[in-house]
Scaffold this motif. Structure first.
Motif, mmCIF file in Angstrom:
data_model
loop_
_atom_site.group_PDB
_atom_site.id
_atom_site.type_symbol
_atom_site.label_atom_id
_atom_site.label_comp_id
_atom_site.label_asym_id
_atom_site.label_seq_id
_atom_site.Cartn_x
_atom_site.Cartn_y
_atom_site.Cartn_z
ATOM 1 N N ALA A 85 0.863 -1.183 0.000
ATOM 2 C CA ALA A 85 0.000 0.000 0.000
ATOM 3 C C ALA A 85 0.899 1.232 0.000
ATOM 4 N N LEU A 86 1.132 1.780 -1.198
ATOM 5 C CA LEU A 86 2.028 2.933 -1.352
ATOM 6 C C LEU A 86 1.311 3.987 -2.202
ATOM 7 N N PRO A 87 0.269 4.606 -1.671
ATOM 8 C CA PRO A 87 -0.554 5.499 -2.501
ATOM 9 C C PRO A 87 0.202 6.684 -3.079
ATOM 10 N N LEU A 114 3.974 -4.343 -9.983
ATOM 11 C CA LEU A 114 4.159 -4.318 -8.543
ATOM 12 C C LEU A 114 2.808 -4.545 -7.871
ATOM 13 N N ARG A 115 2.677 -5.682 -7.211
ATOM 14 C CA ARG A 115 1.408 -6.043 -6.593
ATOM 15 C C ARG A 115 0.987 -4.990 -5.572
ATOM 16 N N GLY A 116 -0.214 -4.456 -5.752
ATOM 17 C CA GLY A 116 -0.736 -3.435 -4.870
ATOM 18 C C GLY A 116 -0.456 -2.021 -5.323
ATOM 19 N N VAL A 117 0.465 -1.850 -6.281
ATOM 20 C CA VAL A 117 0.833 -0.509 -6.774
ATOM 21 C C VAL A 117 0.615 -0.509 -8.278
ATOM 22 N N ALA A 118 -0.550 -0.080 -8.685
ATOM 23 C CA ALA A 118 -0.935 -0.142 -10.098
ATOM 24 C C ALA A 118 -0.302 0.995 -10.887
ATOM 25 N N PRO A 119 -0.065 0.770 -12.191
ATOM 26 C CA PRO A 119 0.347 1.891 -13.038
ATOM 27 C C PRO A 119 -0.791 2.901 -13.144
ATOM 28 N N VAL A 120 -0.431 4.152 -13.364
ATOM 29 C CA VAL A 120 -1.441 5.210 -13.483
ATOM 30 C C VAL A 120 -1.301 5.860 -14.853
ATOM 31 N N ALA A 121 -2.403 6.365 -15.363
ATOM 32 C CA ALA A 121 -2.406 6.951 -16.701
ATOM 33 C C ALA A 121 -1.659 8.270 -16.741
ATOM 34 N N ARG A 122 -1.687 9.022 -15.651
ATOM 35 C CA ARG A 122 -1.068 10.339 -15.621
ATOM 36 C C ARG A 122 -0.201 10.469 -14.371
ATOM 37 N N PRO A 123 0.992 9.898 -14.383
ATOM 38 C CA PRO A 123 1.863 9.976 -13.206
ATOM 39 C C PRO A 123 2.188 11.423 -12.836
ATOM 40 N N GLN A 124 2.393 11.635 -11.573
ATOM 41 C CA GLN A 124 2.724 12.971 -11.081
ATOM 42 C C GLN A 124 4.230 13.211 -11.045
ATOM 43 N N ASN A 178 16.858 -10.590 5.693
ATOM 44 C CA ASN A 178 15.740 -11.344 5.093
ATOM 45 C C ASN A 178 14.415 -11.062 5.795
ATOM 46 N N ASP A 179 14.227 -9.824 6.197
ATOM 47 C CA ASP A 179 13.017 -9.405 6.912
ATOM 48 C C ASP A 179 12.065 -8.747 5.914
ATOM 49 N N VAL A 180 11.220 -9.566 5.303
ATOM 50 C CA VAL A 180 10.310 -9.058 4.272
ATOM 51 C C VAL A 180 9.283 -8.100 4.862
ATOM 52 N N ALA A 181 8.695 -8.465 5.979
ATOM 53 C CA ALA A 181 7.673 -7.616 6.591
ATOM 54 C C ALA A 181 8.257 -6.272 6.992
ATOM 55 N N GLY A 182 9.464 -6.286 7.560
ATOM 56 C CA GLY A 182 10.101 -5.034 7.935
ATOM 57 C C GLY A 182 10.398 -4.161 6.731
ATOM 58 N N PHE A 183 10.826 -4.796 5.636
ATOM 59 C CA PHE A 183 11.107 -4.064 4.402
ATOM 60 C C PHE A 183 9.830 -3.387 3.895
ATOM 61 N N ALA A 184 8.743 -4.130 3.877
ATOM 62 C CA ALA A 184 7.476 -3.581 3.400
ATOM 63 C C ALA A 184 7.013 -2.422 4.276
ATOM 64 N N ALA A 185 7.147 -2.576 5.592
ATOM 65 C CA ALA A 185 6.738 -1.510 6.503
ATOM 66 C C ALA A 185 7.587 -0.260 6.300
ATOM 67 N N ALA A 186 8.879 -0.442 6.026
ATOM 68 C CA ALA A 186 9.755 0.704 5.792
ATOM 69 C C ALA A 186 9.366 1.433 4.508
ATOM 70 N N LEU A 187 8.968 0.695 3.484
ATOM 71 C CA LEU A 187 8.492 1.338 2.258
ATOM 72 C C LEU A 187 7.234 2.154 2.523
ATOM 73 N N GLN A 188 6.344 1.605 3.325
ATOM 74 C CA GLN A 188 5.112 2.330 3.632
ATOM 75 C C GLN A 188 5.389 3.574 4.464
ATOM 76 N N ALA A 189 6.372 3.493 5.371
ATOM 77 C CA ALA A 189 6.744 4.670 6.156
ATOM 78 C C ALA A 189 7.338 5.750 5.258
ATOM 79 N N PHE A 190 8.136 5.354 4.280
ATOM 80 C CA PHE A 190 8.686 6.343 3.350
ATOM 81 C C PHE A 190 7.580 6.968 2.509
ATOM 82 N N ASP A 191 6.616 6.166 2.093
ATOM 83 C CA ASP A 191 5.491 6.685 1.326
ATOM 84 C C ASP A 191 4.744 7.759 2.121
ATOM 85 N N GLN A 192 4.544 7.498 3.396
ATOM 86 C CA GLN A 192 3.864 8.479 4.251
ATOM 87 C C GLN A 192 4.698 9.750 4.401
#
Length: 401
Positions: A47-49, A62-72, A293-307
Motif C-alpha cells: 500500500a504505497l498510494p 508491482l502487486r498493490g501498486v498499479a500503473p497510473v495513466a497520468r503519473p505525477q 531477510n526481513d520481508v515484513a520489515g522491508f514492506a513496513a519501511a516502504l510504507q513509512a517512506f510513502d507516508q
C-alpha cells in the motif's frame, strides 16, 4: 532550472535483475532477484498510494501498486554500468564515477598480510575473520571479545572490512581512530569500506549494535560533488553520504540513526536551505531488512517512506526538484543475505506545475550526475542528462493530473 535539488537514495531498493545478474549470483534456474517485486508479492501487495501517484507502478509490475495513466512524476529505471553491486560503487556512479574494476571481496576471510596490518594498529590479534551477518557474529564471539578485548573482524560478499567492538572495551573514538589508521593501508587491497560496528550489552542480556556505526570509504576519484564545491554550490548530506564520499565536496552533513531520523532530518534541512543539493541516504531497507531477510520489515519501511513523501511533496516549489532512486538491490527473499545486481527505480518530481515524462531505461546511474551537473552549470564526468526532457514535453510526456 532548479535552485534546490533533493536526491534521496533508498538503500537496497532495487527493481529487477540486470541482464548480467547471473554473473553476480543474482539470477539462476529461471529466477532472479527483484527486491521491490518480491517484497510486494511476499506480503500480498504493498500500500504505497503516494508512490503510486508518482508512477512507481509504471516502472515495474508491482502487486498493490498499479500503473497510473497520468503519473505525477517522471519515471524510469537505471542500470548500473560499474562493476559491482555495493553502496560505494552505486553512489559514486551517481556522481559520475564509472568503475571498471570492482572492489575486492574476501568471502573466505582476509589473508595474513591484511590481518598483520590490523594487529599492528590494534595492538592485538583479531577475533573472527569470517564472512558473517553483523548480528549473528555478536552472538558467536561477543563473550570472547569481552574476555579478551580483541575486536571482532568480519566481512561479507561485499568489499567491507568490519570491526565490531563493545563500547566499554573500545570507546568510540578509539575504534574510529583504529579505522582511520587502517584506511590508507587497505587502499592497495581495494577494500571499499572499513566499517566501525560498535555494540553494547552483555552475555546474559544479549548484545546489540549501536547508532555509532561509521563508514570509512576509499577516496573517490574526481566526481560531481567536487565540481559543485568548486562552483560554490552547497551540498548538504544526510545519512552515510558523507562517509561514502570521504567528506569530499560536502558543505555540511548530518549522520542519522535510521530511516525515521533520516527522513525527519531531510525535511528539516530542506526547510532552511536556500539553494544547492540535498543528498540523503535511507539505510534501513538494506541494513535492517534486506540483509536480514526481513520481508515484513522491508514492506513496513516502504510504507513509512510513502507516508513521509505524502507530507514532504507539498513543500516543493517551482524552483525545486526531487529525485528518488536506489544504489543497488537487497532482495530479502533471494537466497543469502547480500546485495543484488538490479535495476534501480527513478522518480523525478519537479516543482509546482512541472510536467512528467517517461524517462525509460537509463544506461547508467551517472545520468543523475549528468542531470545535476547540467542544472547547476558544471561539467558532467559521465552519463546523459535528462534535464531537457523535464523542461520540454515530448510525445512520451504525461501531464500531471
Amino acid at each position: 532550472m532548479f535552485r534546490r535539488v533533493v536526491l534521496i537514495v533508498l538503500d537496497g531498493v532495487g527493481c529487477g535483475a540486470l541482464p548480467d545478474a547471473a554473473a553476480y549470483g543474482d539470477a539462476a534456474d529461471g529466477g532472479a532477484a527483484n527486491t521491490l517485486g518480491h517484497v510486494a508479492d511476499a506480503v500480498g501487495g504493498l500500500a504505497l498510494p503516494c508512490l503510486q501517484r508518482l508512477g512507481l507502478g509504471n516502472i515495474l509490475p508491482l502487486r498493490g501498486v498499479a500503473p497510473v495513466a497520468r503519473p505525477q512524476a517522471s519515471w524510469g529505471r537505471m542500470a548500473e554500468r560499474s562493476a559491482g553491486k555495493d553502496s560505494t560503487t552505486g553512489h559514486w556512479e551517481m556522481a559520475g564515477v564509472i568503475q571498471t574494476q570492482p572492489f575486492v571481496t574476501y568471502p573466505q576471510g582476509f589473508p595474513p598480510e591484511i590481518l598483520a596490518l590490523f594487529e599492528r594498529e590494534a595492538g592485538c590479534p583479531a577475533l573472527g575473520n569470517v564472512a558473517a551477518s553483523g548480528t549473528s557474529i555478536l552472538g558467536r564471539l561477543g563473550a570472547e571479545h569481552l574476555r579478551s578485548g580483541r575486536p571482532i573482524v568480519y566481512t561479507s560478499t561485499d568489499s567491507v572490512f568490519q570491526i565490531a567492538a563493545h563500547e566499554q572495551i573500545w570507546p568510540l573514538e578509539r575504534l574510529y581512530a583504529l579505522c582511520r589508521r587502517l584506511r590508507p593501508q587497505l587502499d592497495r587491497y581495494r577494500i571499499g569500506r572499513i566499517i566501525a560496528r560498535p555494540f553494547v550489552g552483555s552475555v546474559a542480556e544479549g548484545f546489540r549494535r549501536t547508532e555509532g556505526r561509521h563508514d570509512y570509504s576509499m577516496a573517490p576519484p574526481p566526481m560531481l560533488l567536487d565540481a559543485l564545491q568548486q562552483a560554490d554550490v552547497p551540498v548538504l548530506a544526510v545519512g552515510k553520504i558523507f562517509d561514502l564520499f570521504c567528506g569530499r565536496g560536502i558543505s555540511a552533513h548530518w549522520p542519522t540513526a535510521g530511516n525515521a531520523d533520516g527522513m525527519a532530518r531531510t525535511a528539516a534541512v530542506f526547510a532552511t536551505m536556500e539553494r544547492g543539493l540535498l543528498f540523503t541516504n535511507l539505510i534501513d531497507f538494506d541494513m535492517l531488512y534486506g540483509h536480514r531477510n526481513d520481508v515484513a520489515g522491508f514492506a513496513a519501511a516502504l510504507q513509512a517512506f510513502d507516508q513521509f513523501l505524502e507530507g514532504f511533496l507539498p513543500s516543493l516549489t517551482a524552483d525545486d526538484l526531487l529525485l528518488v532512486t536506489a544504489d543497488h538491490g537487497c532482495d530479502p527473499t533471494w537466497p543469502g543475505t547480500d546485495h543484488c545486481r538490479e535495476y534501480v527505480p527513478l522518480l523525478v518530481c519537479g516543482g509546482a506545475g512541472q510536467p512528467a515524462v517517461a524517462l525509460g531505461d537509463r544506461a547508467s546511474f551517472a545520468d543523475i550526475g549528468a542531470t545535476l551537473a547540467a542544472n547547476f552549470g558544471v561539467t558532467a564526468l559521465a552519463g546523459d542528462s535528462f534535464l531537457a526532457a523535464l523542461a520540454s514535453p515530448g510525445p512520451q510526456m504525461r501531464q500531471r493530473a
